[in-house]
Motif scaffolding. Sequence first.
Motif, PDB file in Angstrom:
ATOM      1  N   CYS A  36       0.776  -1.194  -0.029  1.00  0.00           N
ATOM      2  CA  CYS A  36       0.012  -0.132  -0.082  1.00  0.00           C
ATOM      3  C   CYS A  36       0.901   1.232  -0.034  1.00  0.00           C
ATOM      4  O   CYS A  36       1.922   1.190   0.389  1.00  0.00           O
ATOM      5  CB  CYS A  36      -0.884  -0.083   1.087  1.00  0.00           C
ATOM      6  SG  CYS A  36      -2.124  -1.274   1.206  1.00  0.00           S
ATOM      7  N   TYR A  42      -3.075  -2.012   4.707  1.00  0.00           N
ATOM      8  CA  TYR A  42      -4.072  -3.134   4.136  1.00  0.00           C
ATOM      9  C   TYR A  42      -5.003  -3.726   5.057  1.00  0.00           C
ATOM     10  O   TYR A  42      -4.743  -3.941   6.110  1.00  0.00           O
ATOM     11  CB  TYR A  42      -3.143  -4.378   3.502  1.00  0.00           C
ATOM     12  CG  TYR A  42      -3.976  -5.263   2.731  1.00  0.00           C
ATOM     13  CD1 TYR A  42      -4.486  -4.918   1.390  1.00  0.00           C
ATOM     14  CD2 TYR A  42      -4.308  -6.502   3.135  1.00  0.00           C
ATOM     15  CE1 TYR A  42      -5.106  -5.782   0.767  1.00  0.00           C
ATOM     16  CE2 TYR A  42      -5.098  -7.510   2.479  1.00  0.00           C
ATOM     17  CZ  TYR A  42      -5.326  -7.226   1.389  1.00  0.00           C
ATOM     18  OH  TYR A  42      -6.358  -8.283   0.708  1.00  0.00           O
ATOM     19  N   ASP A  43      -6.498  -3.645   4.408  1.00  0.00           N
ATOM     20  CA  ASP A  43      -7.392  -3.959   5.199  1.00  0.00           C
ATOM     21  C   ASP A  43      -7.911  -5.485   4.552  1.00  0.00           C
ATOM     22  O   ASP A  43      -8.506  -5.484   3.456  1.00  0.00           O
ATOM     23  CB  ASP A  43      -8.640  -3.155   5.326  1.00  0.00           C
ATOM     24  CG  ASP A  43      -9.908  -3.505   5.918  1.00  0.00           C
ATOM     25  OD1 ASP A  43      -9.747  -4.296   6.926  1.00  0.00           O
ATOM     26  OD2 ASP A  43     -10.830  -3.054   5.910  1.00  0.00           O
ATOM     27  N   GLU A  45     -10.202  -7.385   5.340  1.00  0.00           N
ATOM     28  CA  GLU A  45     -11.641  -7.482   5.060  1.00  0.00           C
ATOM     29  C   GLU A  45     -12.414  -7.049   4.065  1.00  0.00           C
ATOM     30  O   GLU A  45     -12.873  -7.851   3.014  1.00  0.00           O
ATOM     31  CB  GLU A  45     -12.652  -6.804   6.419  1.00  0.00           C
ATOM     32  CG  GLU A  45     -13.827  -7.174   6.314  1.00  0.00           C
ATOM     33  CD  GLU A  45     -14.508  -6.585   7.644  1.00  0.00           C
ATOM     34  OE1 GLU A  45     -15.333  -5.909   7.349  1.00  0.00           O
ATOM     35  OE2 GLU A  45     -14.070  -7.072   8.566  1.00  0.00           O
ATOM     36  N   THR A  46     -11.702  -5.899   3.521  1.00  0.00           N
ATOM     37  CA  THR A  46     -12.437  -5.303   2.161  1.00  0.00           C
ATOM     38  C   THR A  46     -11.421  -5.482   0.982  1.00  0.00           C
ATOM     39  O   THR A  46     -11.757  -5.104  -0.138  1.00  0.00           O
ATOM     40  CB  THR A  46     -12.384  -3.689   2.521  1.00  0.00           C
ATOM     41  OG1 THR A  46     -11.181  -3.235   2.671  1.00  0.00           O
ATOM     42  CG2 THR A  46     -13.451  -3.279   3.543  1.00  0.00           C
ATOM     43  N   GLN A  47     -10.238  -6.210   1.573  1.00  0.00           N
ATOM     44  CA  GLN A  47      -8.970  -6.339   0.529  1.00  0.00           C
ATOM     45  C   GLN A  47      -8.698  -5.050  -0.087  1.00  0.00           C
ATOM     46  O   GLN A  47      -8.521  -5.132  -1.516  1.00  0.00           O
ATOM     47  CB  GLN A  47      -9.484  -7.344  -0.500  1.00  0.00           C
ATOM     48  CG  GLN A  47      -9.562  -9.012   0.298  1.00  0.00           C
ATOM     49  CD  GLN A  47     -10.150  -9.782  -0.592  1.00  0.00           C
ATOM     50  OE1 GLN A  47     -10.439  -9.743  -1.889  1.00  0.00           O
ATOM     51  NE2 GLN A  47     -10.132 -11.282  -0.135  1.00  0.00           N
ATOM     52  N   SER A  48      -8.555  -4.036   0.442  1.00  0.00           N
ATOM     53  CA  SER A  48      -7.912  -2.903  -0.302  1.00  0.00           C
ATOM     54  C   SER A  48      -7.350  -2.075   0.868  1.00  0.00           C
ATOM     55  O   SER A  48      -6.992  -2.587   2.029  1.00  0.00           O
ATOM     56  CB  SER A  48      -9.215  -2.088  -0.765  1.00  0.00           C
ATOM     57  OG  SER A  48     -10.094  -1.851   0.430  1.00  0.00           O
ATOM     58  N   CYS A  49      -6.491  -0.939   0.386  1.00  0.00           N
ATOM     59  CA  CYS A  49      -5.694  -0.276   1.258  1.00  0.00           C
ATOM     60  C   CYS A  49      -6.760   0.782   1.847  1.00  0.00           C
ATOM     61  O   CYS A  49      -7.532   1.481   1.371  1.00  0.00           O
ATOM     62  CB  CYS A  49      -4.561   0.434   0.479  1.00  0.00           C
ATOM     63  SG  CYS A  49      -3.492  -0.506  -0.115  1.00  0.00           S
ATOM     64  N   LYS A  50      -6.524   1.178   3.052  1.00  0.00           N
ATOM     65  CA  LYS A  50      -7.416   2.207   4.013  1.00  0.00           C
ATOM     66  C   LYS A  50      -6.176   3.372   4.303  1.00  0.00           C
ATOM     67  O   LYS A  50      -5.344   2.739   4.689  1.00  0.00           O
ATOM     68  CB  LYS A  50      -7.828   1.573   4.832  1.00  0.00           C
ATOM     69  CG  LYS A  50      -9.280   0.451   4.677  1.00  0.00           C
ATOM     70  CD  LYS A  50     -10.326   1.254   3.832  1.00  0.00           C
ATOM     71  CE  LYS A  50     -11.168  -0.064   3.596  1.00  0.00           C
ATOM     72  NZ  LYS A  50     -12.426   0.579   2.588  1.00  0.00           N
TER      73      LYS A  50
END
Length: 54
Positions: A36, A42-43, A45-50
Amino acid sequence: MTIKTLLTASAVVLVTATSSFASCQWGKAETASMSCAEGTVYDAETQSCKTLSG
Protein backbone atom coordinates in the motif's frame (compact mmCIF):
# COMPACT_ATOMS: atom_id res chain seq x y z
CA MET A 1 11.51 -54.91 -22.81
CA THR A 2 8.07 -55.60 -24.01
CA ILE A 3 5.85 -52.88 -25.38
CA LYS A 4 3.48 -53.14 -22.39
CA THR A 5 6.32 -52.53 -19.94
CA LEU A 6 7.56 -49.57 -21.93
CA LEU A 7 4.09 -48.01 -22.19
CA THR A 8 3.43 -48.54 -18.48
CA ALA A 9 6.73 -46.95 -17.50
CA SER A 10 6.06 -44.00 -19.81
CA ALA A 11 2.60 -43.52 -18.33
CA VAL A 12 3.97 -43.53 -14.77
CA VAL A 13 6.62 -40.96 -15.66
CA LEU A 14 4.08 -38.75 -17.42
CA VAL A 15 1.61 -38.85 -14.52
CA THR A 16 4.32 -38.09 -11.97
CA ALA A 17 5.68 -35.16 -13.96
CA THR A 18 2.21 -33.75 -14.57
CA SER A 19 1.19 -33.96 -10.92
CA SER A 20 4.44 -32.34 -9.79
CA PHE A 21 3.96 -29.45 -12.19
CA ALA A 22 0.32 -29.01 -11.17
CA SER A 23 1.16 -28.90 -7.47
CA CYS A 24 3.82 -26.25 -8.09
CA GLN A 25 1.41 -24.07 -10.05
CA TRP A 26 -1.59 -24.59 -7.75
CA GLY A 27 -0.53 -22.29 -4.90
CA LYS A 28 0.54 -19.37 -7.06
CA ALA A 29 -3.02 -18.17 -7.63
CA GLU A 30 -3.82 -18.34 -3.94
CA THR A 31 -0.97 -16.19 -2.72
CA ALA A 32 -0.48 -12.59 -3.60
CA SER A 33 1.66 -9.81 -2.32
CA MET A 34 0.38 -6.30 -2.07
CA SER A 35 1.93 -3.09 -0.93
CA CYS A 36 0.00 0.00 0.00
CA ALA A 37 1.03 3.59 -0.48
CA GLU A 38 2.65 5.47 2.36
CA GLY A 39 0.07 6.48 4.96
CA THR A 40 -2.23 3.57 4.16
CA VAL A 41 -2.57 0.07 5.51
CA TYR A 42 -3.99 -3.12 3.97
CA ASP A 43 -7.46 -4.10 5.22
CA ALA A 44 -7.98 -7.85 4.74
CA GLU A 45 -11.74 -7.60 5.23
CA THR A 46 -12.26 -5.28 2.25
CA GLN A 47 -9.07 -6.43 0.50
CA SER A 48 -7.99 -2.87 -0.17
CA CYS A 49 -5.75 -0.16 1.26
CA LYS A 50 -7.27 2.15 3.85
CA THR A 51 -5.98 5.53 4.95
CA LEU A 52 -4.58 5.61 8.46
CA SER A 53 -6.45 7.98 10.76
CA GLY A 54 -4.71 9.71 13.55
